[in-house]
Design an enzyme around this catalytic site. Structure first.
Site, PDB file in Angstrom:
ATOM      1  N   GLY B  24      -2.704  -2.768  -5.301  1.00 21.55           N
ATOM      2  CA  GLY B  24      -3.055  -2.676  -4.147  1.00 21.55           C
ATOM      3  C   GLY B  24      -3.510  -1.358  -3.540  1.00 21.55           C
ATOM      4  N   GLY B  25      -3.019  -0.835  -2.529  1.00 18.56           N
ATOM      5  CA  GLY B  25      -3.376   0.330  -1.661  1.00 18.56           C
ATOM      6  C   GLY B  25      -3.159   1.395  -2.831  1.00 18.56           C
ATOM      7  N   GLY B  27      -2.615   1.194  -6.020  1.00 15.71           N
ATOM      8  CA  GLY B  27      -3.095   0.851  -7.547  1.00 15.71           C
ATOM      9  C   GLY B  27      -4.739   1.115  -7.468  1.00 15.71           C
ATOM     10  N   LEU B  55      -8.885  -4.670   3.172  1.00 19.02           N
ATOM     11  CA  LEU B  55     -10.256  -3.963   2.813  1.00 19.02           C
ATOM     12  C   LEU B  55     -10.494  -2.503   3.467  1.00 19.02           C
ATOM     13  CD1 LEU B  55     -12.495  -7.168   3.227  1.00 19.02           C
ATOM     14  CD2 LEU B  55     -11.419  -6.396   1.227  1.00 19.02           C
ATOM     15  N   ASN B  56      -9.567  -2.237   4.535  1.00 22.63           N
ATOM     16  CA  ASN B  56      -9.672  -0.654   4.976  1.00 22.63           C
ATOM     17  C   ASN B  56      -9.260   0.267   3.949  1.00 22.63           C
ATOM     18  OD1 ASN B  56      -6.846  -1.234   5.167  1.00 22.63           O
ATOM     19  ND2 ASN B  56      -6.946   0.398   6.976  1.00 22.63           N
ATOM     20  N   ASP B 115       5.211  -2.316  -3.534  1.00 22.61           N
ATOM     21  CA  ASP B 115       5.358  -2.178  -2.239  1.00 22.61           C
ATOM     22  C   ASP B 115       6.676  -2.843  -1.954  1.00 22.61           C
ATOM     23  OD1 ASP B 115       4.951  -4.727  -2.561  1.00 22.61           O
ATOM     24  OD2 ASP B 115       3.445  -5.039  -1.107  1.00 22.61           O
ATOM     25  N   ALA B 118      12.450  -4.983  -4.971  1.00 20.75           N
ATOM     26  CA  ALA B 118      12.973  -5.913  -5.867  1.00 20.75           C
ATOM     27  C   ALA B 118      12.149  -5.493  -7.240  1.00 20.75           C
ATOM     28  CB  ALA B 118      12.936  -7.100  -5.539  1.00 20.75           C
ATOM     29  N   ARG B 120      10.499  -2.828  -7.981  1.00 22.35           N
ATOM     30  CA  ARG B 120      10.828  -1.426  -8.246  1.00 22.35           C
ATOM     31  C   ARG B 120      12.172  -1.197  -9.109  1.00 22.35           C
ATOM     32  NH1 ARG B 120       8.906   0.625  -3.101  1.00 22.35           N
ATOM     33  NH2 ARG B 120       7.000   1.745  -3.226  1.00 22.35           N
ATOM     34  N   CYS B 171      25.990 -12.083  17.543  1.00 20.22           N
ATOM     35  CA  CYS B 171      26.272 -12.398  18.964  1.00 20.22           C
ATOM     36  C   CYS B 171      25.062 -11.771  19.776  1.00 20.22           C
ATOM     37  CB  CYS B 171      27.590 -11.873  19.139  1.00 20.22           C
ATOM     38  SG  CYS B 171      28.024 -10.132  18.598  1.00 20.22           S
TER      39      CYS B 171
END
Lengths: 344, 587
Positions: B24-25, B27, B55-56, B115, B118, B120, B171
């Site tokens: 991802g970002g 990676g 994509l950014n 990201d 779990a 990690r 509550c």
């Protein structure tokens, strides 16, 4: 506010960053025209970062040709482009990063450009330039109200410089919610458990101003005067390493090269000696083994300095968040990344 | 000398096999740095596909790649930067049992670009099991961090407790919301009640057991309820289905009748602004914001909310029907219907309680736990990962650091703040020689299924646990083999003679992880908690809570948490790519 509203397509593409810096900042980014000088590894990182962010246009200016060393850091240039112009060879991949940005290449020598050429830009970022050229560009930018940035990578070392003149910006700070606190004291009926869970994410935007120094004034600092000698210990040693290598570039009209490593190491050591003598530095402040680490461009160092430099350009044009005034130094040998104000 | 590296280091770099977990970002940036630096044997794993909002910053992907495998496209793009390297891509979850200790053992180094907590936790355990050094990383907005984990030498990822996810008392959600987030949580619960997995802890109707109510007030309200209002006793789902998901009926129940009912709990409104019921056929069409803003950005009028609410009900009803009998929908922030439903319901409820209404854009962040992400931070962090990796491959382990990217330089001028790595916590429930914890719960109210899902997997990070009671008989209550212990699922722990002081031996074969659990029985825990993991963990946690309160405001939005999409009781999960920023304050 400049320009029309952000379109649905833009909102979808820039969603995750608009959530960070807001719509107004994004609109300003979209209106900005940037000139990037020097397309080696650092230039590639900066180009990537600011094209992704969604500026209006980017001009890649470089008259030099692709060499073997570019394979170590210049990911915008295909390996097949060896010997061709760096700016032109970087164009296609840069454009592919974001079709909404107008990217162009300019192959002329920067020294042949008239002063008027530079006036069409909102931001000028110069990499791979010797100090006399940086000084000239910085002065020109100051006269024309252009945001000026410079940076370079020498192996494990890298720096960034910025001169934003008199820069106004907005900063979002946590709201001191005195009113609601008071309300709680008086008893809003909230049990204490609930009070502790009050959302504290409310913020206010305030306007601020920051004044920058010129590149020349940073070069002119006399480190031998008493007041400055005491500052040396707190000044990142990468500053002096940078000065030595910039001096090498001024003298030799090129950067230190792996292809001439033996001669260049000798010349760099001479530059070191001159800097040390001129500024009365100790060996500790300027490690003698720096020549082992200052050749070529180390890709992760380009990423780190290019990331900081890219973000500073984004901050400058979006007028959002306090800028780093005025140097950032990365030292990959020691693992330090520091911001310091040098010059007056 | 081929680049800036010494010949020896360059040789080590080009001859080692490394694993990148996540494309991802971080990676994408990391793969670029690795192929440029000289790494030539790289494997990358990611289960995700490409979305337009990636994509950014995830610059190895382009518009035409949307919907494709991240790891596969990342591999192809990275190969263009250096065609002379070998990259293997897996489009898969790293938690898949196919990737056992032997898989991890083939690598000289593992680099996390994840990201969520779990995964990690899991990679941390796999690297401990395989004894492979791990470079761990994370970003959130302008902030980021990198650290190195090496078995026996440094803290593991789980040596320190992580700040708990933010939760809200039931509550507050059901009776007395006072902030927009309370209404968003309520609206998400409503979605699950109507279309998703029915969870009694996500009830959306008024709560008569609110501790603020005296017993009498609760009872009198209950009496009023029983007077000809049988529908209240049915589950919300069944009732809604019986109406055919009739928008007017559902709206009227939730936003008029339930509110009128809440008003009868008078103690609640003595010092609060009482809620104002709304009439479906008499709603304002005044928008609090200007109408020429984008639909995503402006605040909708009550009329518009009701229209959207009605349309979404109809569409979601169709979606649910398409799932067949017993099917259900899973709330997804990227599903327009599901998001619009929550936006409209949350805003109507906010209006009723006099809470400021929020735009669709803002509610998407709140309900979807979106952590803003930018290219520059990811680039810096990915650069720092490689700098740590180089030290490991240069056999300079003593030089490795934990580095934080600050938003502003600190008083020592450091924008990047590097500190030494701490030694392992000898009492860590993951990496110590004999991992142990105490779990406090009510053995008569906790089922085997709950123990497995919420405690062992969700809280303690196991993937496929086997559990036996340490009673000399070796009674197995949970087996990772399918079909062996499913009949135990709905039984309470007490049925197996698990009492105060009982010990459970848990074994996760995949993670090569053994944990001894001591059960501490209590009748009730405070704050409606169902269980609590204590011991040294709790002491640290208490310290952490105390310190993080002092430091609040400095930790701008870096809220650690996990990414499970299902909430706990009345909770919102704030997931984050950052994971120990606040933990720093212990020192």
């Amino acid at each position: 506010m400049s320009g029309e509203n952000i379109t649905e397509d833009e909102a979808a593409l820039y969603d995750r960053q608009i959530r960070l810096w807001g719509l107004d900042a994004q609109k300003r980014l979209r209106a900005s025209k940037v000139l990037l000088i020097g397309l080696k590894g650092l230039g590639a990182e900066v180009a990537k970062n600011i094209v992704l962010s969604g500026i209006k246009s980017l001009t890649l200016l470089d008259h030099t040709v692709v060499d073997e060393e570019d394979k170590n850091s210049q990911f915008l240039i295909p390996h097949s482009e060896l010997g061709k112009n760096r700016a032109v060879s970087s164009l296609e991949r840069t454009q592919c990063l974001n079709p909404m940005v107008n990217v162009t290449a300019d192959t002329e020598d920067i020294n042949s450009k008239s002063d008027d050429y530079f006036k069409q830009y909102d931001v000028i970022c110069a990499t791979c330039c010797q100090p006399s050229l940086l000084t000239k560009l910085d002065n020109l930018c100051a006269e024309n109200n252009i945001k000026f940035f410079a940076g370079d990578i020498f192996g494990y070392y890298g720096f960034m410089f910025s001169d934003l003149g008199k820069h106004e910006y907005a900063e979002e700070i946590p709201k001191l919610n005195q009113k609601s606190d008071k309300q709680d004291e008086e008893g809003s009926g909230e049990p204490s458990v609930k009070k502790a869970k009050k959302d504290e994410t409310e913020t206010v935007v305030i306007k601020k101003e920051e004044i920058f120094s010129t590149f020349q004034s940073a070069l002119d600092v006399d480190w031998t005067v008493t007041t400055n000698q005491s500052k040396i210990n707190r000044t990142p040693n990468t500053h002096y390493i940078t000065l030595a290598i910039l001096n090498f570039m001024e003298e030799h009209k090129r950067r230190p090269l792996l292809t001439s490593v033996e001669n260049d190491v000798k010349a760099l050591c001479e530059c070191r000696t001159k800097i040390m003598e001129k500024n009365k530095l100790t060996d500790k402040k300027f490690p003698v083994d720096f020549t082992e680490y200052c050749f070529s461009e180390l890709s992760p160092v380009c990423a780190i300095v290019g990331g900081v430099l890219g973000q500073e350009i984004i901050k400058a044009v979006s007028q959002r968040d306090p800028p780093h005034n005025n140097f950032f130094f990365y030292n990959g040998v020691e693992g330090t990344g520091m911001v310091d104000k040098i010059g007056n | 000398m081929k680049n800036s590296l010494s010949p020896n280091l360059y040789n080590n770099v080009s001859n080692c096999k490394v694993l990148v977990v996540g494309a991802g970002g971080i990676g994408c940036e990391l793969l670029k740095n690795l192929v440029l630096t000289g790494f030539s044997d790289i494997q990358v794993i990611d289960l995700d596909t490409i979305d337009v909002s990636n994509l950014n910053r995830q610059f190895l992907f382009r518009k035409e790649h949307v919907g494709k495998s991240k790891s596969q496209v990342a591999k192809e793009s990275a190969l263009k930067f250096n065609p002379n390297v070998n990259i293997v891509a897996y489009h898969d979850s790293v938690m898949n049992p196919d990737y056992g200790a032997d898989f991890f053992k083939q690598f000289k180094l593992v680099m996390n670009a994840l990201d969520n907590r779990a995964a990690r936790n899991h990679v941390n355990r796999m690297c401990l099991a395989a004894d492979v050094p791990l470079v761990e990383s994370g970003t959130a907005g302008y902030l980021g961090q990198v650290t190195v984990i090496k078995k026996g030498l440094t803290e593991c990822y789980e040596c320190r407790p992580k700040a708990a996810q933010k939760t809200f008392p039931g509550c507050t959600i059901r009776n007395t919301p006072s902030e927009p987030i309370h209404c968003v949580v309520w609206a998400k619960h409503l979605f699950n009640q109507l279309f998703g997995e029915e969870d009694p802890d996500q009830d959306v109707s008024p709560d008569t057991e609110d501790p603020e109510l005296t017993a009498a007030a609760g009872e009198s309200a209950l009496e009023k309820e029983t007077e000809g209002k049988e529908i209240e006793r049915k589950s919300t789902r069944v009732w809604a289905m019986d109406t055919g998901y009739d928008a007017e009926k559902i709206f009227s129940k939730l936003f008029r009748d339930d509110i009128k009912y809440l008003l009868t709990m008078e103690t609640l409104w003595k010092k609060r602004r009482p809620p104002e019921p709304l009439d479906y056929n008499n709603l304002s069409d005044e928008s609090p914001s200007s109408t020429n803003d984008m639909r995503d950005q402006r605040i909708w009028s009550m009329k518009e909310c009701a229209d959207v609410f009605s349309k979404c009900l109809a569409k979601l009803k169709t979606d649910l029907a398409a799932q067949g009998d017993g099917g259900m929908l899973v709330w997804d922030k990227d599903d327009d219907k599901a998001l619009d439903f929550v936006v409209s319901a949350a805003n109507v409820r906010a209006n009723i309680f006099g809470i400021s209404q929020k735009s669709r854009f803002d509610i998407k962040s709140m309900a979807g736990n979106i952590i803003p992400a930018i290219a520059t931070t990811n680039a810096i962090i990915a650069g720092l990962i490689v700098m740590e990796a180089l030290k490991i491959l240069d056999n300079k382990f003593d030089k490795c650091t934990a580095v934080y990217l600050n938003r502003k330089p600190n008083f020592r001028k450091k924008l990047l703040d590097a500190g030494r790595l701490d030694p392992p916590n000898p009492k860590c429930y993951v990496c110590s020689a004999k991992p142990e914890v105490t779990v406090v719960l009510n053995t008569q109210k906790i089922t085997i299924k709950f123990l497995e899902d919420k405690i062992l997997k969700s809280e303690l990070g196991m993937v496929a646990p086997d559990v036996e009671i340490d009673n000399g008989l070796g009674t197995i209550i949970i087996s990772s083999e399918e079909g062996e212990t499913e009949q135990n699922n709905d039984k309470f722990l007490s049925k197996f003679n698990i009492i105060n002081g009982s010990r459970l031996k848990c074994d996760d074969f995949l993670q090569n992880y053994n944990l001894n659990i001591t059960i501490a029985h209590v009748e009730k825990l405070e704050d409606e908690k169902e269980f609590m993991v204590v011991g040294d963990m709790a002491e640290l946690q208490a310290k952490l809570d105390e310190n993080s309160k002092k430091k609040e405001g400095e930790s701008s939005g870096a809220t650690p948490g996990n990414t499970s999409s299902k909430g706990r009781i009345g909770s919102v999960n704030y997931h984050s790519n950052l994971y120990t920023k606040q933990i720093l304050v212990i020192f």
